[in-house]
Design a protein around this motif. Sequence first.
Motif, PDB file in Angstrom:
ATOM      1  N   TYR A  26      13.331  46.024  46.409  1.00 34.85           N
ATOM      2  CA  TYR A  26      14.562  45.989  45.618  1.00 34.85           C
ATOM      3  C   TYR A  26      14.526  47.037  44.520  1.00 34.85           C
ATOM      4  CZ  TYR A  26      18.372  44.051  42.780  1.00 34.85           C
ATOM      5  OH  TYR A  26      19.530  43.866  42.057  1.00 34.85           O
ATOM      6  N   LEU A  27      13.398  47.170  43.833  1.00 34.81           N
ATOM      7  CA  LEU A  27      13.274  48.176  42.771  1.00 34.81           C
ATOM      8  C   LEU A  27      13.387  49.585  43.336  1.00 34.81           C
ATOM      9  CD1 LEU A  27      10.391  46.638  40.629  1.00 34.81           C
ATOM     10  CD2 LEU A  27      12.787  46.802  40.003  1.00 34.81           C
ATOM     11  N   ILE A  28      12.735  49.804  44.485  1.00 36.27           N
ATOM     12  CA  ILE A  28      12.811  51.136  45.102  1.00 36.27           C
ATOM     13  C   ILE A  28      14.247  51.448  45.495  1.00 36.27           C
ATOM     14  CG2 ILE A  28      12.135  52.488  47.119  1.00 36.27           C
ATOM     15  CD1 ILE A  28       9.448  50.971  47.058  1.00 36.27           C
ATOM     16  N   ALA A  29      14.921  50.461  46.088  1.00 39.31           N
ATOM     17  CA  ALA A  29      16.306  50.678  46.511  1.00 39.31           C
ATOM     18  C   ALA A  29      17.194  50.985  45.310  1.00 39.31           C
ATOM     19  CB  ALA A  29      16.824  49.448  47.263  1.00 39.31           C
ATOM     20  N   PHE A  31      16.252  52.279  42.482  1.00 44.09           N
ATOM     21  CA  PHE A  31      15.918  53.611  41.983  1.00 44.09           C
ATOM     22  C   PHE A  31      16.580  54.681  42.850  1.00 44.09           C
ATOM     23  CE2 PHE A  31      13.759  57.020  40.049  1.00 44.09           C
ATOM     24  CZ  PHE A  31      13.300  57.853  41.043  1.00 44.09           C
ATOM     25  N   LEU A  32      16.526  54.494  44.175  1.00 39.90           N
ATOM     26  CA  LEU A  32      17.149  55.478  45.068  1.00 39.90           C
ATOM     27  C   LEU A  32      18.655  55.561  44.818  1.00 39.90           C
ATOM     28  CD1 LEU A  32      15.277  54.726  48.410  1.00 39.90           C
ATOM     29  CD2 LEU A  32      15.014  56.739  46.952  1.00 39.90           C
ATOM     30  N   HIS A  34      20.118  54.818  42.063  1.00 40.64           N
ATOM     31  CA  HIS A  34      20.292  55.407  40.735  1.00 40.64           C
ATOM     32  C   HIS A  34      20.241  56.933  40.827  1.00 40.64           C
ATOM     33  CE1 HIS A  34      19.754  56.112  36.474  1.00 40.64           C
ATOM     34  NE2 HIS A  34      18.595  56.673  36.687  1.00 40.64           N
ATOM     35  N   GLN A  35      19.308  57.456  41.649  1.00 38.70           N
ATOM     36  CA  GLN A  35      19.155  58.901  41.794  1.00 38.70           C
ATOM     37  C   GLN A  35      20.191  59.492  42.753  1.00 38.70           C
ATOM     38  OE1 GLN A  35      16.640  61.011  40.305  1.00 38.70           O
ATOM     39  NE2 GLN A  35      16.508  59.232  38.993  1.00 38.70           N
ATOM     40  N   ARG A  36      20.483  58.733  43.798  1.00 41.86           N
ATOM     41  CA  ARG A  36      21.406  59.240  44.831  1.00 41.86           C
ATOM     42  C   ARG A  36      22.474  58.177  45.088  1.00 41.86           C
ATOM     43  NH1 ARG A  36      16.848  60.885  49.400  1.00 41.86           N
ATOM     44  NH2 ARG A  36      15.463  62.041  48.038  1.00 41.86           N
ATOM     45  N   MET A  39      23.893  57.173  48.525  1.00 40.28           N
ATOM     46  CA  MET A  39      23.172  56.312  49.480  1.00 40.28           C
ATOM     47  C   MET A  39      23.687  54.877  49.438  1.00 40.28           C
ATOM     48  SD  MET A  39      19.169  57.434  49.322  1.00 40.28           S
ATOM     49  CE  MET A  39      18.656  56.396  50.677  1.00 40.28           C
ATOM     50  N   SER A  42      24.004  52.959  52.560  1.00 40.85           N
ATOM     51  CA  SER A  42      22.778  52.625  53.293  1.00 40.85           C
ATOM     52  C   SER A  42      22.217  51.283  52.853  1.00 40.85           C
ATOM     53  CB  SER A  42      21.714  53.710  53.069  1.00 40.85           C
ATOM     54  OG  SER A  42      22.188  54.968  53.466  1.00 40.85           O
ATOM     55  N   PHE A  43      22.718  50.730  51.747  1.00 44.86           N
ATOM     56  CA  PHE A  43      22.204  49.454  51.237  1.00 44.86           C
ATOM     57  C   PHE A  43      23.361  48.475  51.047  1.00 44.86           C
ATOM     58  CE2 PHE A  43      17.920  50.753  50.649  1.00 44.86           C
ATOM     59  CZ  PHE A  43      17.953  52.088  50.291  1.00 44.86           C
ATOM     60  N   LEU A  63      19.428  48.652  37.593  1.00 44.18           N
ATOM     61  CA  LEU A  63      18.017  49.018  37.530  1.00 44.18           C
ATOM     62  C   LEU A  63      17.433  48.602  36.177  1.00 44.18           C
ATOM     63  CD1 LEU A  63      15.705  50.404  38.962  1.00 44.18           C
ATOM     64  CD2 LEU A  63      16.475  52.576  38.055  1.00 44.18           C
ATOM     65  N   ALA A  83       6.446  56.346  45.389  1.00 47.75           N
ATOM     66  CA  ALA A  83       7.051  57.636  45.047  1.00 47.75           C
ATOM     67  C   ALA A  83       6.102  58.784  45.380  1.00 47.75           C
ATOM     68  CB  ALA A  83       7.418  57.661  43.564  1.00 47.75           C
TER      69      ALA A  83
ATOM     70  N   GLU B 133      17.714  48.470  56.158  1.00 49.99           N
ATOM     71  CA  GLU B 133      17.570  49.020  54.806  1.00 49.99           C
ATOM     72  C   GLU B 133      16.108  49.333  54.496  1.00 49.99           C
ATOM     73  OE1 GLU B 133      19.372  45.714  52.857  1.00 49.99           O
ATOM     74  OE2 GLU B 133      21.293  46.712  52.617  1.00 49.99           O
ATOM     75  N   ILE B 137      14.292  52.966  53.427  1.00 48.46           N
ATOM     76  CA  ILE B 137      13.326  53.185  52.350  1.00 48.46           C
ATOM     77  C   ILE B 137      12.058  53.833  52.891  1.00 48.46           C
ATOM     78  CG2 ILE B 137      11.770  51.957  50.779  1.00 48.46           C
ATOM     79  CD1 ILE B 137      14.007  49.987  50.251  1.00 48.46           C
ATOM     80  N   LEU B 142      11.205  62.255  48.818  1.00 52.78           N
ATOM     81  CA  LEU B 142      11.554  62.487  47.415  1.00 52.78           C
ATOM     82  C   LEU B 142      11.119  63.883  47.006  1.00 52.78           C
ATOM     83  CD1 LEU B 142      10.362  59.081  45.909  1.00 52.78           C
ATOM     84  CD2 LEU B 142      12.675  59.719  46.566  1.00 52.78           C
TER      85      LEU B 142
END
Lengths: 198, 168
Positions: A26-29, A31-32, A34-36, A39, A42-43, A63, A83, B133, B137, B142
């Motif tokens: 969930y945190l990675i998603a 963050f992704l 947040h950056q992109r 996307m 995709s979620f 986030l 990362a 999903e 990931i 990155l």
Amino acid sequence: MLISGCETIDIMLPDHRNPDPTTVRYLIALFLLHQRPAMGTSFPTINARIAQLRPATLFSLLLDSSLMGDPGPHELCEVLVFALQHLSHNQPSLIDSEMYKIFVQAEHKARYPLDAYTTLLLPRLPQGVGAYLDTIFDVFAEIASKSQTNVVWGGKLCLVYGRTIWGINTNKRDWEYIYREWQFAGRRLEHLFCAWIR
Amino acid sequence: MVNIFSFFTRKKQSKRASWAGAPSSGQPDLAASAVNFENVSPAVKLQTSRFLSLRTRSSARRLESPKDNPPGPRRSSESLRRRARRPSSVGPLPRLEVSFGPVGEVDDDVVVIPGPSLGLDDYGQTPQLTPKEIEVIRKVKLSVDEVRACWQLFGKHLKQTGESGLTK
């Protein structure tokens, strides 16, 4: 007394206690997203929970609120390691071996000045790599400063993650070659870390 | 006419007889000499039951008085036995199912009445990502700047929960 964060024993080491995979993903998603923000499609699981107004801002808020919900240190470390493992670039390695040798010789010639990292190394690094190393060393230093509690020192972290941080791209499957590469990268990164501390 | 008081005497005597076991040969069989209460007229029965009820009430009143009701366990074994024999009038309590958790989790002694869901099933819970999903990931790449941003953000939170275990 609750001890957590950088004081957690064996923090950042691969064999630490079980992080919660749901929280990590969930945190990675987040963050992704947040950056992109593109996307978002995709979620759909996360999209279903938020309104459709200004998604970039909302992902940032999500986030921040998830991080303020105090995920465990192991979950945070899993995201950091994720990362590093998903770093992608086109060079054989992020830090050129020849460039490193030149830095070593220059540092030795100048009799190991205190500002060797900023004056002799940073100007030779590709764009963005200096800030990348700076951020990683900052976290390493915080963990290493609590080594009496967490039994993790800077050299150990550099040895474990050196090859990954160095960004070595290789297709060789030779175990001896990979092991030698891993050792060199770990020692070299430890040298850069000490220069950064100095 | 049957003597009303003989009813009580007979009742106590029959209890004493059953307590002591079979009567010895020397003692008269008190149960056999008891008057059959079924042959008594209804008026007498009513009077007797009223008398019984008054007696019960008066004894209850006596018990309620602070002078006559000293603190401590009740002395009357008959009342305790009566209470133990009384079946429980309270059955399993119904529980309203508000769908906060899985419906399948039910205790053995609780009756679940399914109710309308409040739509709060997943409130406060970390969402489970679908396999698709998770695959996204797993395959993501990155850049150096994104890795730096990740370490900056999550590293900051890792450092903030450092010194005393409390978030600074």
